[in-house]
Scaffold this active site. Structure first.
Site, PDB file in Angstrom:
ATOM      1  N   SER A 150     147.792  76.478 101.636  1.00 24.13           N
ATOM      2  CA  SER A 150     147.253  77.661 100.985  1.00 24.13           C
ATOM      3  C   SER A 150     147.958  78.012  99.677  1.00 24.13           C
ATOM      4  O   SER A 150     147.926  77.247  98.723  1.00 24.13           O
ATOM      5  CB  SER A 150     147.298  78.830 101.973  1.00 24.13           C
ATOM      6  OG  SER A 150     146.710  79.966 101.412  1.00 24.13           O
ATOM      7  N   HIS A 151     148.646  79.149  99.660  1.00 26.44           N
ATOM      8  CA  HIS A 151     149.247  79.661  98.433  1.00 26.44           C
ATOM      9  C   HIS A 151     150.675  79.164  98.242  1.00 26.44           C
ATOM     10  O   HIS A 151     151.346  79.583  97.298  1.00 26.44           O
ATOM     11  CB  HIS A 151     149.228  81.183  98.490  1.00 26.44           C
ATOM     12  CG  HIS A 151     149.787  81.703  99.789  1.00 26.44           C
ATOM     13  ND1 HIS A 151     149.069  81.649 100.959  1.00 26.44           N
ATOM     14  CD2 HIS A 151     150.983  82.221 100.092  1.00 26.44           C
ATOM     15  CE1 HIS A 151     149.813  82.129 101.943  1.00 26.44           C
ATOM     16  NE2 HIS A 151     150.973  82.488 101.442  1.00 26.44           N
ATOM     17  N   ASP A 196     143.822  81.129  94.926  1.00 26.37           N
ATOM     18  CA  ASP A 196     145.037  80.418  95.363  1.00 26.37           C
ATOM     19  C   ASP A 196     144.753  78.934  95.584  1.00 26.37           C
ATOM     20  O   ASP A 196     143.665  78.440  95.286  1.00 26.37           O
ATOM     21  CB  ASP A 196     145.595  81.067  96.636  1.00 26.37           C
ATOM     22  CG  ASP A 196     144.743  80.785  97.856  1.00 26.37           C
ATOM     23  OD1 ASP A 196     143.529  80.600  97.693  1.00 26.37           O
ATOM     24  OD2 ASP A 196     145.291  80.742  98.976  1.00 26.37           O
ATOM     25  N   ASP A 236     144.011  76.912  98.021  1.00 31.26           N
ATOM     26  CA  ASP A 236     142.842  76.426  98.758  1.00 31.26           C
ATOM     27  C   ASP A 236     141.605  77.304  98.555  1.00 31.26           C
ATOM     28  O   ASP A 236     140.608  77.146  99.263  1.00 31.26           O
ATOM     29  CB  ASP A 236     143.156  76.283 100.247  1.00 31.26           C
ATOM     30  CG  ASP A 236     143.516  77.615 100.884  1.00 31.26           C
ATOM     31  OD1 ASP A 236     144.044  78.487 100.173  1.00 31.26           O
ATOM     32  OD2 ASP A 236     143.262  77.791 102.085  1.00 31.26           O
ATOM     33  N   ASP A 247     140.847  80.536  99.013  1.00 26.45           N
ATOM     34  CA  ASP A 247     140.361  81.644  99.837  1.00 26.45           C
ATOM     35  C   ASP A 247     140.873  83.005  99.368  1.00 26.45           C
ATOM     36  O   ASP A 247     140.326  84.032  99.746  1.00 26.45           O
ATOM     37  CB  ASP A 247     140.641  81.420 101.345  1.00 26.45           C
ATOM     38  CG  ASP A 247     142.089  81.160 101.652  1.00 26.45           C
ATOM     39  OD1 ASP A 247     142.905  81.143 100.705  1.00 26.45           O
ATOM     40  OD2 ASP A 247     142.415  80.962 102.842  1.00 26.45           O
ATOM     41  N   ARG A 248     141.908  83.018  98.515  1.00 26.32           N
ATOM     42  CA  ARG A 248     142.408  84.306  98.001  1.00 26.32           C
ATOM     43  C   ARG A 248     141.858  84.591  96.612  1.00 26.32           C
ATOM     44  O   ARG A 248     141.505  83.661  95.892  1.00 26.32           O
ATOM     45  CB  ARG A 248     143.934  84.271  97.889  1.00 26.32           C
ATOM     46  CG  ARG A 248     144.615  84.192  99.209  1.00 26.32           C
ATOM     47  CD  ARG A 248     146.116  84.310  99.037  1.00 26.32           C
ATOM     48  NE  ARG A 248     146.709  84.378 100.360  1.00 26.32           N
ATOM     49  CZ  ARG A 248     147.930  84.775 100.614  1.00 26.32           C
ATOM     50  NH1 ARG A 248     148.717  85.141  99.628  1.00 26.32           N
ATOM     51  NH2 ARG A 248     148.376  84.815 101.850  1.00 26.32           N
ATOM     52  N   LYS A 252     138.069  83.859 104.419  1.00 22.51           N
ATOM     53  CA  LYS A 252     138.048  84.660 103.203  1.00 22.51           C
ATOM     54  C   LYS A 252     137.626  83.736 102.071  1.00 22.51           C
ATOM     55  O   LYS A 252     137.791  82.522 102.161  1.00 22.51           O
ATOM     56  CB  LYS A 252     139.401  85.308 102.952  1.00 22.51           C
ATOM     57  CG  LYS A 252     140.598  84.396 102.944  1.00 22.51           C
ATOM     58  CD  LYS A 252     141.858  85.239 102.837  1.00 22.51           C
ATOM     59  CE  LYS A 252     143.113  84.394 102.868  1.00 22.51           C
ATOM     60  NZ  LYS A 252     143.839  84.511 104.129  1.00 22.51           N
TER      61      LYS A 252
HETATM   62  C1  G1P Z   1     149.844  85.789 104.911  1.00 24.19           C
HETATM   63  C2  G1P Z   1     149.119  87.096 104.696  1.00 24.19           C
HETATM   64  C3  G1P Z   1     147.957  87.202 105.663  1.00 24.19           C
HETATM   65  C4  G1P Z   1     147.041  85.997 105.494  1.00 24.19           C
HETATM   66  C5  G1P Z   1     147.844  84.712 105.618  1.00 24.19           C
HETATM   67  C6  G1P Z   1     146.998  83.474 105.293  1.00 24.19           C
HETATM   68  O1  G1P Z   1     150.356  85.724 106.220  1.00 24.19           O
HETATM   69  O2  G1P Z   1     149.990  88.191 104.827  1.00 24.19           O
HETATM   70  O3  G1P Z   1     147.270  88.398 105.434  1.00 24.19           O
HETATM   71  O4  G1P Z   1     146.018  85.996 106.444  1.00 24.19           O
HETATM   72  O5  G1P Z   1     148.952  84.725 104.719  1.00 24.19           O
HETATM   73  O6  G1P Z   1     146.502  83.516 103.984  1.00 24.19           O
HETATM   74  P1  G1P Z   1     151.900  86.081 106.575  1.00 24.19           P
HETATM   75  O7  G1P Z   1     152.742  85.184 105.696  1.00 24.19           O
HETATM   76  O8  G1P Z   1     152.086  87.509 106.212  1.00 24.19           O
HETATM   77  O9  G1P Z   1     152.034  85.811 108.050  1.00 24.19           O
HETATM   78 ZN    ZN Z   2     144.730  80.311 100.895  1.00 26.38          ZN
END
Ligand code: G1P
Ligand code: ZN
Length: 545
Positions: free
Chosen positions: A115-116, A279, A281, A283-284, A378
């Protein structure tokens, strides 16, 4: 026909417990011999009816993407999967994966992404399983995968060369069909079903300049197809639109810290009317106007208040949901619309049952995540298009839209402070300290108010009645303010402490403060209580949203 090969592993892996969003580890960890393979074998062992099924495989293009896809194809073939769908270049955003799973009635999808988190050899890699509804695997499935991974000492594969993923084509591997398809088209068609691209195009070509930052990650090709090929804007509106294995050294998290170049263009230089980023992938999303940052919690509220302006939602929405730490701005909108508003734990997987049962249409999280029932993830570009459609309909600026929203609904001042990658002992000490004090905090005076509720949030899913406890420490104050503390479940180095602050505005004269000022009593109060600055040896958080 090539034979099925059994590979023995000297010991099972004990650390393959999926977190908030799949299994996420350093790239180097995933490169350890058999590490990825055992996790994939665990996934396939935990799924029913694998033989003859369809599975979608793709990822965000980070280092290791192609090799992992090829390995997964080999393992899936040995498990007699009927059809494996892989997008060209192996590039597939998380929302587009969710869409393909639904389009092809697949039993699931394996998405390669952290992801991010940063990519490259020095960064992170990840594997997520999405199930047949298109959404992230629920907890009982991830638990099953984890259990398998702890005992598996072998996996099977078909040891043949997998075609390169550059071009579309159809291949046969053992008894499995491998289809390499255009991964962008079906997602773009879905967006076209929801939004009026022509109206957005007319608005954008009329002196409303936009810039979209793909952060060298997966959304580049999707954004190009939508904004340049379909809507007809110049490709100058795209930044960092070529996916790279190391994301060009960017940290692909669309927030004010990591997307600071984009933020500077909009907030300081004021060069565009609208800016957005997604981000790794896809989704953000982060939404910016000229001189205006849109807090993701507000974005969810604005989207909910304006669904009537978007063709795909004209028939109305059944309800909304937000994760617990997300601000209650959307609750206020839901109340006025007279629709239910659900509160769920952090993580998109908790929206799945609500979406599947039709109880909600729109949902979101404070962590730059917004989406709807069009997929079960998302969806970053969907949110960007949603905003553009609202602005095109109202013919106004982002700032005007936000200010009018607050004037009508009031404002929920909100900020999240992240202390990233701090020593785990320190993070746990702070967390434990607050947890130990919960009982005595009930009824205590705090930040010129009184704490009316101090607990560790737990959730019973309204559909399957499953219980998820210990989902975040929460202090709710008499004046409607809230402070929440959680430990991240997606970080890979040390621990990340997340603190969430919220307070509703008091009057029409209390709408336009800087949130850091508006929330300062809460921020100071919690530091006083938990000694965070001193214990973390950090004067300011790593990321402030
Ligand atoms: C974080 C975000 C959460 C999101 C997740 C995946 O998780 O806070 O809202 O769903 O990334 O993108 P966390 O690192 O807080 O567990
Ligand atoms: Zn992501």
């Amino acid at each position: 026909m090539p034979a099925i090969k059994n590979v023995n592993v000297s010991h099972p892996f004990s650390d393959q417990k999926p977190g908030t969003s799949g299994l996420r580890k350093s790239t180097k960890k995933f490169l350890e011999k058999h590490y990825l393979e055992i996790f994939i074998e665990s996934i396939l062992s935990s799924l029913d009816n694998v033989e003859g099924s369809t599975i979608i495989v793709g990822g965000d293009g980070r280092y290791g993407n192609d090799n992992a896809i090829k390995k997964i194809v080999q393992i899936c073939s040995a498990h007699k999967v009927g059809t494996i769908i892989v997008p060209t270049r192996g590039l597939l955003s998380t929302p587009a994966a969710s869409n393909l799973i639904r389009d092809y009635s697949a039993i699931g999808g394996i998405i390669l992404s952290a992801s991010h988190n940063p990519g490259g050899l020095e960064g992170d890699f990840g594997v997520k399983l999405n199930v047949s509804n298109g959404g992230p695997a629920p907890e009982f499935v991830t638990e099953k995968i984890y259990t398998y991974s702890q005992s598996l000492t072998s996996y099977k594969l078909i040891d043949v060369e997998i075609p390169n993923l550059k071009d579309e084509g159809s291949f046969t591997i053992h008894q499995t069909k491998l289809e390499i398809i255009d991964g962008v088209q079906s997602y773009v068609s879905l967006m076209e079903d929801i939004f009026d691209f022509d109206q957005i195009g007319d608005f954008l070509k009329n002196d409303f300049s936009i810039v979209f930052d793909a952060m060298n990650a997966v959304t580049g090709p999707y954004a190009k197809r939508i904004f340049v090929d379909r809507i007809g804007l110049s490709d100058q509106c795209l930044l960092n639109s070529e996916p790279m294995p190391d994301f060009g050294n960017l940290h692909p998290d669309p927030n004010l810290t990591y997307a600071n170049k984009l933020a500077d263009l909009l907030l300081n230089k004021k060069l565009y009317s609208f800016g957005a980023a997604c981000d790794g992938d896809g989704d953000r999303n982060m939404i910016l106007g000229k001189g205006c940052f849109v807090n993701p919690s507000d974005s969810l509220a604005v989207i909910t208040a304006n669904t009537g302006l978007v063709p795909g939602y004209k028939k109305g929405i059944s309800g909304v949901a937000r994760s617990m730490p997300t601000s209650m701005a959307v609750d206020v909108v839901a109340k006025e619309l007279d629709i239910p508003c659900y509160e769920t734990p952090t993580g998109w997987k908790f929206f799945g049952n609500l979406l599947d049962s039709g109880k909600i249409t729109i949902c979101g999280e404070e962590s730059f995540g917004t989406g709807s029932n069009h997929v079960r993830e998302k969806d970053g570009l969907w949110a960007v298009l949603f905003w553009l459609q609202i602005l095109a309909q109202k013919k106004c600026s982002v700032t005007d839209l936000m200010q009018n929203h607050w004037l009508h609904f009031g404002r929920n001042y909100y900020t999240r402070h992240d202390y990233e990658s701090i020593p785990s002992e320190v993070a746990h000490q702070i967390y434990q300290d607050l947890e130990n004090q919960l009982q005595k905090l009930n009824g205590a005076h705090f930040a010129s108010s009184v704490i009316t509720q101090a607990d560790n949030y737990s959730y019973v899913d309204p559909i399957d009645k499953s219980l998820s406890d210990k989902q975040g420490l929460r202090l709710v104050l008499d004046n409607g303010s809230r402070i929440i503390l959680r430990l991240s479940g997606t970080g890979t180095k040390g621990s990340t402490l997340r603190l969430y602050f919220e307070r509703p505005s008091k009057s029409q004269n209390d709408l336009f403060l800087d949130p850091q000022i508006a929330l300062k009593d809460l921020i100071i109060g919690i530091d006083h209580l938990l000694n965070i600055k001193q214990l973390t040896k950090m004067n300011i958080p790593t990321v402030i949203t």
